[in-house]
Structures are given as C-alpha cells and as structure tokens.
Design an enzyme around this catalytic site. Structure first.
Site, mmCIF file in Angstrom:
data_model
loop_
_atom_site.group_PDB
_atom_site.id
_atom_site.type_symbol
_atom_site.label_atom_id
_atom_site.label_comp_id
_atom_site.label_asym_id
_atom_site.label_seq_id
_atom_site.Cartn_x
_atom_site.Cartn_y
_atom_site.Cartn_z
ATOM 1 N N ASP A 244 -2.947 4.716 -2.456
ATOM 2 C CA ASP A 244 -3.998 5.311 -1.636
ATOM 3 C C ASP A 244 -4.365 6.704 -2.168
ATOM 4 O O ASP A 244 -3.465 7.496 -2.504
ATOM 5 C CB ASP A 244 -3.419 5.455 -0.213
ATOM 6 C CG ASP A 244 -4.462 5.702 0.839
ATOM 7 O OD1 ASP A 244 -5.390 4.897 0.971
ATOM 8 O OD2 ASP A 244 -4.340 6.724 1.524
ATOM 9 N N ASP B 5 0.870 -1.181 0.000
ATOM 10 C CA ASP B 5 0.000 0.000 0.000
ATOM 11 C C ASP B 5 0.910 1.235 0.000
ATOM 12 O O ASP B 5 1.857 1.315 0.789
ATOM 13 C CB ASP B 5 -0.861 -0.002 1.273
ATOM 14 C CG ASP B 5 -2.310 0.361 0.984
ATOM 15 O OD1 ASP B 5 -3.208 -0.440 1.308
ATOM 16 O OD2 ASP B 5 -2.530 1.449 0.406
ATOM 17 N N HIS C 290 -10.857 -3.202 2.828
ATOM 18 C CA HIS C 290 -10.809 -2.902 4.271
ATOM 19 C C HIS C 290 -11.651 -1.682 4.634
ATOM 20 O O HIS C 290 -11.805 -1.359 5.811
ATOM 21 C CB HIS C 290 -9.351 -2.656 4.668
ATOM 22 C CG HIS C 290 -8.779 -1.476 3.964
ATOM 23 N ND1 HIS C 290 -8.527 -1.451 2.600
ATOM 24 C CD2 HIS C 290 -8.453 -0.260 4.405
ATOM 25 C CE1 HIS C 290 -8.082 -0.273 2.250
ATOM 26 N NE2 HIS C 290 -8.020 0.476 3.325
ATOM 27 N N ASP C 291 -12.193 -1.004 3.595
ATOM 28 C CA ASP C 291 -13.050 0.167 3.843
ATOM 29 C C ASP C 291 -14.525 -0.147 3.625
ATOM 30 O O ASP C 291 -15.362 0.761 3.691
ATOM 31 C CB ASP C 291 -12.690 1.308 2.869
ATOM 32 C CG ASP C 291 -11.321 1.900 3.139
ATOM 33 O OD1 ASP C 291 -10.725 2.435 2.190
ATOM 34 O OD2 ASP C 291 -10.849 1.810 4.289
ATOM 35 N N GLU D 218 -6.337 4.257 -6.069
ATOM 36 C CA GLU D 218 -7.664 4.427 -5.476
ATOM 37 C C GLU D 218 -8.177 5.789 -5.915
ATOM 38 O O GLU D 218 -7.573 6.814 -5.587
ATOM 39 C CB GLU D 218 -7.564 4.366 -3.951
ATOM 40 C CG GLU D 218 -8.902 4.414 -3.265
ATOM 41 C CD GLU D 218 -8.797 4.763 -1.802
ATOM 42 O OE1 GLU D 218 -7.853 5.467 -1.422
ATOM 43 O OE2 GLU D 218 -9.673 4.332 -1.027
HETATM 44 O O1 TEU Z 1 -9.445 5.707 1.645
HETATM 45 C C1 TEU Z 1 -9.685 6.949 0.998
HETATM 46 C C2 TEU Z 1 -11.118 7.243 0.761
HETATM 47 O O2 TEU Z 1 -11.447 8.273 0.171
HETATM 48 C C3 TEU Z 1 -12.209 6.300 1.114
HETATM 49 O O3 TEU Z 1 -11.587 5.206 1.653
HETATM 50 C C4 TEU Z 1 -13.208 6.896 2.149
HETATM 51 O O4 TEU Z 1 -13.153 8.249 2.167
HETATM 52 C C5 TEU Z 1 -12.865 6.385 3.540
HETATM 53 O O5 TEU Z 1 -12.999 4.989 3.500
HETATM 54 C C6 TEU Z 1 -13.807 6.984 4.605
HETATM 55 O O6 TEU Z 1 -14.909 6.123 4.810
HETATM 56 C C7 TEU Z 1 -8.043 5.442 1.819
HETATM 57 C C8 TEU Z 1 -7.875 4.155 2.606
HETATM 58 O O7 TEU Z 1 -8.427 3.075 1.854
HETATM 59 C C9 TEU Z 1 -8.575 4.315 3.936
HETATM 60 O O8 TEU Z 1 -8.514 3.110 4.691
HETATM 61 C C10 TEU Z 1 -7.875 5.435 4.701
HETATM 62 O O9 TEU Z 1 -8.623 5.688 5.887
HETATM 63 C C11 TEU Z 1 -7.813 6.730 3.863
HETATM 64 O O10 TEU Z 1 -7.419 6.518 2.513
HETATM 65 C C12 TEU Z 1 -6.753 7.669 4.440
HETATM 66 O O11 TEU Z 1 -5.464 7.141 4.160
#
Ligand code: TEU
Ligand code: CA
Length: 568
Positions: A206, A99, A340-341, A263
């Site tokens: 990311d 990542d 994971h989100d 992403e």
């Molecule tokens: O996520 C960025 C993002 O824009 C989405 O994941 C969303 O805004 C976030 O999940 C809030 O619900 C990336 C990573 O995947 C995430 O785990 C991190 O929290 C984020 O960046 C900050 O690094």
C-alpha cells in the site's frame, strides 16, 4: 527460454474479504467464505490470490487502518482460518499475497496509543508529531498546508500532549515515522515476517512510495485558493530515504522468494519508477501506476468531475506509458484497470447498458489480457460487474472517501442543488463503493448468494445480479464475460512471449473510436494485432502494414467489439 521469476507470467485475482462470500450469515464476507470459493477461483485460470486487509482493524477505511498486524478482524475469522486459506490455496498450486499497509497504522494500534500518551513516551517518535504554528493574532494552526487524501488537513491536534500528528489519509490513520529505525524493525517483524513465516507468498504494498517524507514539511504550492489545504502528493511521495527502506524490505522478501507489487501514485518521472522496479535495483518486482485508473478522474479529489470526462487518446497515452516501462529495460510492469479503489471498468470505459455491457466486458478483457506485465483481475471484473444503479441513495455509499467528499461539497455550498447533484453524479460514476458491493454468485436469491436470503448484507447487493451478471448464469453461458475471461487467459498463456513479455506499439494512433496496438515478441518473430472498438458505432479495422487482412475481417460491425489477430 530464460528462467523467469514465477510472478511475471502469473495472473493475480484480487479479493475484498468484506464483499466476497459470507459463510456464516452475518452479512459480512469472511475467510471461510473465500476458502469455499477457491475451486471457482482456480477455474478462472489464475495463479495467485491477493487478499485485501483482513487484519484487526476498527474498519474506518475498510481495514487499511490496522490495529494489530498479527491478528485477524474477528468478523472475517481467525489466524487459524488464514492458515487454512494459505494451505488450501497452496494445495491447489496457487499462491497467496496479502496487503501490506505500513505507511500508517490505526489510531487504535497499541503503538500509537503509547506514542500519544506523553511526549516522553519511548514510542513518541514512532509517529510524526509537530508543534502548532501560531499566526500574528496568536491563532493556532497546523505545521503546513498539506491536504489529506480524504479531505481537510493532514494534521490532527492532540489536546492531551498539545501537538499535531500527521495523517496523509484519515485522522484515524496516523503516519508512522519511518526515520525511526526501531519502528521500522517492529513493522518488518509484525507486518511482514510473521506472515511470511506462515507461508504467504508476497505482498501488495500500500502507498509504497510515501514512507519517506521531507521532514521539514514545506508548504505545498497553492493550486486551489478556495481551500487552505493543497495537494502535496508530489512533495511527500518518493522522498529521500525511499531506496534505503525498500532495500531493507527487499532483504526480507528475497529470503522467502516473495513477490512484491507496490502501489505507486504521483510518480510521473519514468526514470524514478524504473529505479524502483528494475531487476538489478532489487527493490520492488513491479508497481501499480495510476495513469490508466486516473483517466476521467479529477484532482485533488477524484470525483470532482462530470462523468466520461476523457478521450480515447487519454486511455491510449496512459496504457502506452505503463507498457513502455519495458522498453530497453530490465524492469517489469502491471496490467490492471479495476481494484477496490476504482469504479467498475465496464461502466467507466465500456458501455454498461443491457445491449452493450457483455460485449464491452469481453472487449476490455481482451484489451487488458493482451498487455505485457503481470495481469491483475479484481473480484467481479471477470463477470463484468457494473456500477450501482444511478437512482440509489447516497446512503448506500459507505466509503469514507465518498462520504467526506459529498459532505465537503455540501458544506462549502450549502443549499446549492446544482453542486449537490454534481457531487452525486461524480460518485455515481467514480466512487470506490462500486467495487465494494457484494460479489454476485447467483440470481436465485435477493443477496445474489453472497449471504443468506434473510440477511441484511453490510452493503446492498447490486440489482444487476438479477439481470444475468452473476457467476451461476454466466458459468452456464458459453458466450458470457466469465467464459470469455477463461478463454482469454488461455490465449494469454499460449502466446505469452507476445502477450505477456512482448513490446507494445500503438497503431492508427489518432483514431478517436478504435484502440489498436501491436504486440511483438522480444525475438521479433511473433506478433499480435489488437483492434478494440471503444464506441457505440461500427468502425473499420485500420491498415496494418505487412499483413493483408481478409476483407471480411476489416469491418468491426459491432460497437464495442474487440479483435485479436495472432500473426506468426
Ligand atoms: O490507496 C492509496 C491512494 O493513494 C489511492 O488509493 C487514492 O488516494 C485513494 O483511493 C483515495 O481515493 C491505498 C488503498 O488502496 C486505499 O484503499 C486506502 O484507502 C489508502 O491507501 C490508505 O491506506
Ligand atoms: Ca460472515
């Protein structure tokens, strides 16, 4: 068969180190724990592993707040453990991507500590500092009205140097100033080259489209007058220097033949996405767009909605949009529905009841393994893991995003039980925590084999492990979700021209219960018809011109049944 880059036909398995496997009984997953499970991962038929941030970090945002790109978070292990993981992965003919989190660092990173120490520190400009604004009564306020992804303002006041610094995410994640070339060079060396030199095969990047911001920081239009902070993602995503920065990054990645998947939220303009991922652009190999995972979520906070607040048409539209990137372009795309989100897809888009969870897990596997682009599977998705039980206390939700959302809902409506219940229902359905409960290896222990029986894991193990959702039981059951994924990945590989590289076309588009689509190989010779019953009722297979299906094949006599018809 034109020589295709390795990452198009690859299937990627995403690992969340904290929750995958704990090898030393401290309740926290670790890198030696991943190494112990590489044979299992290989048995799935995947070619790449993506390891979520394992770098030194205070863990405010589970490692997406990095304090040293070249060190490993001690509870996960050491740099040497990472070198063994890379070697052991390669010895199994698999690749490993890491990542890459370089929009921001942790506020504990040495660079930020220097930048924060004084206004004339050489690294002051490595982050984004701005003076306060004062209103007519002389009251101090931040430079603009942007909302952080985790709630509140994106600006944090620093008493020591009397300025605000920008953080699109939590206050402990200060944004790096990408306009500063010295900072960019340090990032490239520390976060990218140092790991590429160790043999890493690429990166999941990311928030890849947030590095270039409009440096005059204009206010965002007010969409929600009830709060001073407004969603500005359409302003700070895809800024003016994005192409320049991605060209610099690609110059490094291509030296190692490394894969890049970015992403890419908040980018509704298809042409903009194609300028990132078309082969001749030489920027990113592919991106994660949010169309599919955003279905059923609200804005600006994902959880501010009642469960299942979507229609099948929303799902069909989202998948059509991400598949259409391939139409008439030299672009590439991705197929994914968990990470994971995101909460568990069987709970969000299937039916996680004991009656239907296995069948809907298999149907979702057939659906996403039949879509073109590089396929990504998230740990636990292959065994059909589901959300945490609804009666679990809010204290089990560890994610800063969940905790901030819930606290904010209560603070804005003190004593209002309906608001509290609504907020909790939103998290029960959509919170990121559902993806972060420990991987379920067996039913034969209270911690599902994630850690020792007497250990208290950092996050509670989902009780569904005891109901058959675990690797051991499913490995022994030919009809399990796990063994279906193994078979489906073989089908995908054996019909790659149709399923991986083919074009996508919805059929029977207005059906509100059944999702049917046709995939066609680029030479037009081979086709596949997918028919997925995303409902609790029986349904009929739609007419499909040019193919006479036997009567017996026409009734989807099982709710949540999926079928694939390979038409040569
Ligand atoms: O996520 C960025 C993002 O824009 C989405 O994941 C969303 O805004 C976030 O999940 C809030 O619900 C990336 C990573 O995947 C995430 O785990 C991190 O929290 C984020 O960046 C900050 O690094
Ligand atoms: Ca451990």
């Amino acid at each position: 068969n034109i020589t295709r880059p390795w990452w198009k036909d690859a299937v990627v398995y995403q690992i969340y180190p904290a929750s995958f496997h704990d090898s030393n009984n401290d309740g926290i997953g670790d890198i030696p724990g991943i190494i112990q499970k590489l044979d299992y991962i290989q048995s799935l038929g995947v070619e790449v592993i993506w390891v979520c941030p394992m770098y030194a970090s205070p863990q405010i945002d589970m490692g997406y707040d990095i304090s040293d790109y070249e060190a490993v978070h001690p509870p996960y292990g050491t740099v040497q453990d990472m070198e063994v993981l890379i070697k052991e992965t390669h010895s199994r003919n698999m690749k490993v991507i890491l990542d890459l989190v370089i929009n921001h660092t942790s506020d504990q990173h040495a660079w930020f500590k220097e930048s924060q120490s004084s206004k004339d520190n050489p690294k002051r400009d490595w982050y984004i500092w701005r003076p306060a604004k004062y209103d007519s009564e002389g009251k101090r306020g931040p430079p603009n009205n942007w909302r952080s992804f985790f709630g509140g303002s994106v600006w944090q006041w620093d008493e020591q140097t009397q300025e605000y610094y920008l953080h699109l995410f939590c206050t402990e994640q200060p944004d790096i100033n990408w306009e500063n070339e010295e900072a960019r060079k340090a990032i490239y060396q520390s976060a990218m080259t140092s790991w590429l030199e160790k043999g890493v095969d690429g990166f999941r990047i990311d928030t890849v489209n947030m590095y270039s911001k409009p440096m005059d920081f204009p206010d965002a239009p007010v969409q929600d007058p009830s709060t001073p902070w407004q969603d500005a993602s359409l302003i700070f995503c895809n800024g003016p220097n994005m192409d320049k920065y991605l060209d610099e990054m690609n110059a490094i990645l291509s030296r190692y033949n490394a894969m890049s998947v970015g992403e890419c939220p908040a980018t509704p303009d298809r042409a903009r996405v194609i300028r990132y991922v078309s082969a001749e652009a030489k920027k990113l190999n592919m991106v994660f767009q949010f169309d599919s995972v955003d279905v059923g979520q609200s804005k600006p906070s994902k959880y501010d909605t009642k469960p299942f607040n979507y229609t099948l048409a929303d799902v069909k539209g989202a998948i059509s949009r991400t598949q259409s990137l391939l139409d008439g372009t030299d672009a590439w795309t991705t197929s994914f529905i968990e990470n994971h989100d995101q909460a568990r897809s069987v709970s969000r888009f299937g039916n996680d009841s004991p009656t239907f969870r296995t069948r809907s897990g298999k149907m979702l596997s057939m659906l996403f393994a039949s879509l073109s682009g590089t396929l990504f599977i998230y740990q636990g998705q292959e065994i059909g893991m589901i959300n945490m039980p609804k009666d679990w206390d809010i204290a089990e939700y560890k994610d800063i995003d969940s905790q901030n959302f819930y606290a904010d809902a209560l603070a804005r409506n003190p004593g209002n039980k309906a608001v509290k219940d609504f907020a909790k229902a939103g998290l029960q359905h959509l919170s990121r925590d559902h993806a972060r409960t420990p991987m379920q290896w067996t039913a034969a222990s209270p911690n599902a084999g994630f850690t020792g029986d007497k250990v208290k894991p950092w996050m509670r193990v989902n009780t569904s492990a005891q109901d058959g959702i675990n690797v051991k039981d499913e490995d022994a059951d030919a009809t399990s979700v796990l063994n279906f994924w193994r078979s489906m990945l073989k089908v995908r590989k054996n019909h790659a021209e149709v399923l991986v590289h083919g074009t996508f076309q919805l059929v029977d588009e207005n059906n509100e219960k059944v999702f049917s689509f046709v995939k066609t190989s680029l030479d037009g010779k081979d086709k596949a018809l997918l028919v997925c019953n995303l409902s609790d009722e029986e349904n009929r297979v739609p007419e499909f011109e040019g193919v006479e299906l036997a009567e017996a094949m026409l009734l989807l006599d099982n709710p949540w049944e999926g079928r694939i018809y390979l038409i040569d």
